[in-house]
Design a protein around this motif. Structure first.
Motif, PDB file in Angstrom:
ATOM      1  N   TRP B  75       0.200  -7.926  -2.642  1.00  0.00           N
ATOM      2  CA  TRP B  75       1.225  -6.910  -2.369  1.00  0.00           C
ATOM      3  C   TRP B  75       1.714  -7.106  -0.939  1.00  0.00           C
ATOM      4  O   TRP B  75       0.903  -7.186  -0.007  1.00  0.00           O
ATOM      5  N   GLY B 124       3.385  -7.936  -6.031  1.00  0.00           N
ATOM      6  CA  GLY B 124       3.996  -6.607  -5.940  1.00  0.00           C
ATOM      7  C   GLY B 124       4.605  -6.400  -4.563  1.00  0.00           C
ATOM      8  O   GLY B 124       4.240  -7.083  -3.595  1.00  0.00           O
ATOM      9  N   ILE B 126       6.081  -3.353  -1.717  1.00  0.00           N
ATOM     10  CA  ILE B 126       6.281  -1.970  -1.280  1.00  0.00           C
ATOM     11  C   ILE B 126       7.239  -2.004  -0.094  1.00  0.00           C
ATOM     12  O   ILE B 126       7.035  -2.791   0.844  1.00  0.00           O
ATOM     13  N   PHE B 155       8.153  -0.922  -5.187  1.00  0.00           N
ATOM     14  CA  PHE B 155       7.943   0.516  -5.009  1.00  0.00           C
ATOM     15  C   PHE B 155       8.311   0.948  -3.594  1.00  0.00           C
ATOM     16  O   PHE B 155       8.015   0.239  -2.621  1.00  0.00           O
ATOM     17  N   GLU B 159       6.471   6.054  -3.230  1.00  0.00           N
ATOM     18  CA  GLU B 159       5.980   5.799  -4.600  1.00  0.00           C
ATOM     19  C   GLU B 159       4.621   5.076  -4.573  1.00  0.00           C
ATOM     20  O   GLU B 159       4.301   4.286  -5.455  1.00  0.00           O
ATOM     21  N   LEU B 160       3.838   5.368  -3.523  1.00  0.00           N
ATOM     22  CA  LEU B 160       2.562   4.650  -3.375  1.00  0.00           C
ATOM     23  C   LEU B 160       1.613   4.907  -4.549  1.00  0.00           C
ATOM     24  O   LEU B 160       0.877   4.013  -4.959  1.00  0.00           O
ATOM     25  N   GLU B 162       2.392   5.326  -7.644  1.00  0.00           N
ATOM     26  CA  GLU B 162       2.813   4.445  -8.750  1.00  0.00           C
ATOM     27  C   GLU B 162       2.347   3.013  -8.474  1.00  0.00           C
ATOM     28  O   GLU B 162       1.889   2.312  -9.383  1.00  0.00           O
ATOM     29  N   ALA B 163       2.484   2.587  -7.204  1.00  0.00           N
ATOM     30  CA  ALA B 163       2.054   1.226  -6.854  1.00  0.00           C
ATOM     31  C   ALA B 163       0.551   1.076  -7.073  1.00  0.00           C
ATOM     32  O   ALA B 163       0.081   0.104  -7.680  1.00  0.00           O
ATOM     33  N   CYS B 166      -0.793   0.308 -10.400  1.00  0.00           N
ATOM     34  CA  CYS B 166      -0.694  -1.105 -10.834  1.00  0.00           C
ATOM     35  C   CYS B 166      -1.753  -1.980 -10.159  1.00  0.00           C
ATOM     36  O   CYS B 166      -1.867  -3.174 -10.442  1.00  0.00           O
TER      37      CYS B 166
END
Lengths: 216, 169
Positions: B75, B124, B126, B155, B159-160, B162-163, B166
């Motif tokens: 990420w 991913g 962020i 994200f 929206e942490l 939601e991240a 995943c």
């Protein structure tokens, strides 16, 4: 017309494929009186002059290699420092890459449309073409075969001020290769192309196999 | 292992992630790059043709790439500029090239670099700020595809949760 050009390649000018493309492009572009000034983003000493020229010019052209599906980090770093335009400036792009198919460059092209707006400029199109990896490894007629066609695109740009013509769109070549060509090229990748790459590596003093895994 | 590379100077994001991942029992390795020297990629191609797999720029990026190839997920946390990642975020991806070889092959109807390692690191992202989110999602998916990986999604700072959902193994 006077054009302010940025070579957006992070590679030094002498090794830059984008620069060799621009050499031919500007040759064609200036045939009928279009003038230009060119700067290199790879040379931070030029950044003050580039910012000034960006502010003063209304016809802007950025030529760049695709870096991981978008624009190179170094070019972003420079563009983060310019003031967005508030006049009627236009910006066009030459986007080039190593992979041969047009589809490989479309994600980068899509961003360039966004970037034009963020820079406060009207979008004057992107000239999209791949298959340019070998430019710096060849010379003479072999290099001309790849770069000289950009001269015609320079003439088109000078005549229209953008890359909207059918000729410019067709310049990209195939979006993807048909299956029989893929089969043939796939065989070449495993044979002649591999040998060619190994030879270049040998010439550069490489002593390890090209698939060496230093961090396994 | 989940590798998290924070290219922003906002450590509150990684503090939040650390707590959430601890609660979930996820093994995470967090790298803060604001105190590291990480250059842009200069496109020399040495990592493909002169010192295969090794970048010619001797800075702190090597720490990241060594961990990345063994990670299940990577990420990147990035500030944004001009509708996209800012240069610090993009440099993390531009410097990833040593994980690919110069050899090429077709995957489906498109050319790809032959990967150097057998790795399955999913990617991913962020972001902070206000990028063109739809484009960023498309870019992350395309970037992951080209490294034979999979996008875990994109994200925002808000929206942490939601991240984190995943971030499981």
């Amino acid at each position: 017309m006077h054009v302010f050009i940025i070579n957006g390649s992070p590679r030094i000018k002498s090794q830059s494929n984008t620069d060799k493309i621009l050499e031919q492009f500007t040759k064609g572009m200036s045939e009928n009186g279009t003038s230009f000034e060119q700067y290199e983003v790879s040379d931070r000493k030029q950044w003050d002059d580039m910012r000034k020229a960006f502010a003063e010019n209304k016809n802007i052209l950025i030529a760049l290699p695709l870096y991981v599906e978008c624009i190179p980090g170094l070019l972003i770093e420079f563009l983060e420092t310019v003031e967005p335009k508030t006049d009627d400036s236009r910006i066009a792009f030459i986007l080039q890459g190593g992979f041969a198919e047009g589809i490989q460059l479309r994600c980068g092209e899509e961003y360039l449309k966004i970037l034009a707006g963020k820079l406060g400029c009207a979008y004057a199109g992107t000239l999209v073409k791949g298959n340019n990896f070998s430019i710096r490894f060849v010379e003479g007629a072999e290099r001309d075969k790849i770069t000289v066609p950009y001269g015609e695109m320079g003439r088109e740009y000078a005549a229209k001020g953008d890359f909207s013509s059918e000729k410019c769109k067709k310049f990209t070549g195939p979006e993807v290769f048909p299956a029989p060509i893929r089969l043939l090229v796939g065989i070449l990748f495993k044979t002649a192309a591999k040998t060619g790459l190994n030879k270049i590596a040998e010439g550069w003093g490489c002593t390890r196999p090209l698939d060496y895994k230093p961090y396994s | 292992m989940v590798l998290i590379v924070n290219t922003t100077s906002d450590h509150s994001i990684t503090d939040e992630l650390k707590n959430s991942l601890q609660d979930k029992g996820v093994d995470a390795d967090i790298i803060e790059t604001d105190s590291m020297r990480i250059s842009h990629c200069i496109g020399c191609n040495f990592c493909w043709l002169k010192t295969p797999g090794e970048c010619s720029i001797k800075d702190d990026y090597e720490i990241i790439i060594k961990k990345m190839i063994h990670a299940d997920q990577m990420w990147v946390i990035s500030d944004t500029a001009l509708g996209f990642l800012d240069h610090k975020g993009k440099n993390i991806y531009d410097r990833i090239l040593p994980i690919a070889t110069m050899y090429l092959k077709f995957v489906g109807d498109q050319m790809r670099h032959v990967p150097r390692y057998k790795m399955n690191t999913e990617m991913g992202l962020i972001y902070t700020g206000e990028p063109e989110v739809e484009y960023l999602k498309k870019w992350n998916a395309r970037m992951a595809l080209n490294f034979e990986s999979k996008s875990l999604g994109v994200f925002g700072r808000d929206e942490l949760k939601e991240a984190v959902s995943c971030m499981c193994l």
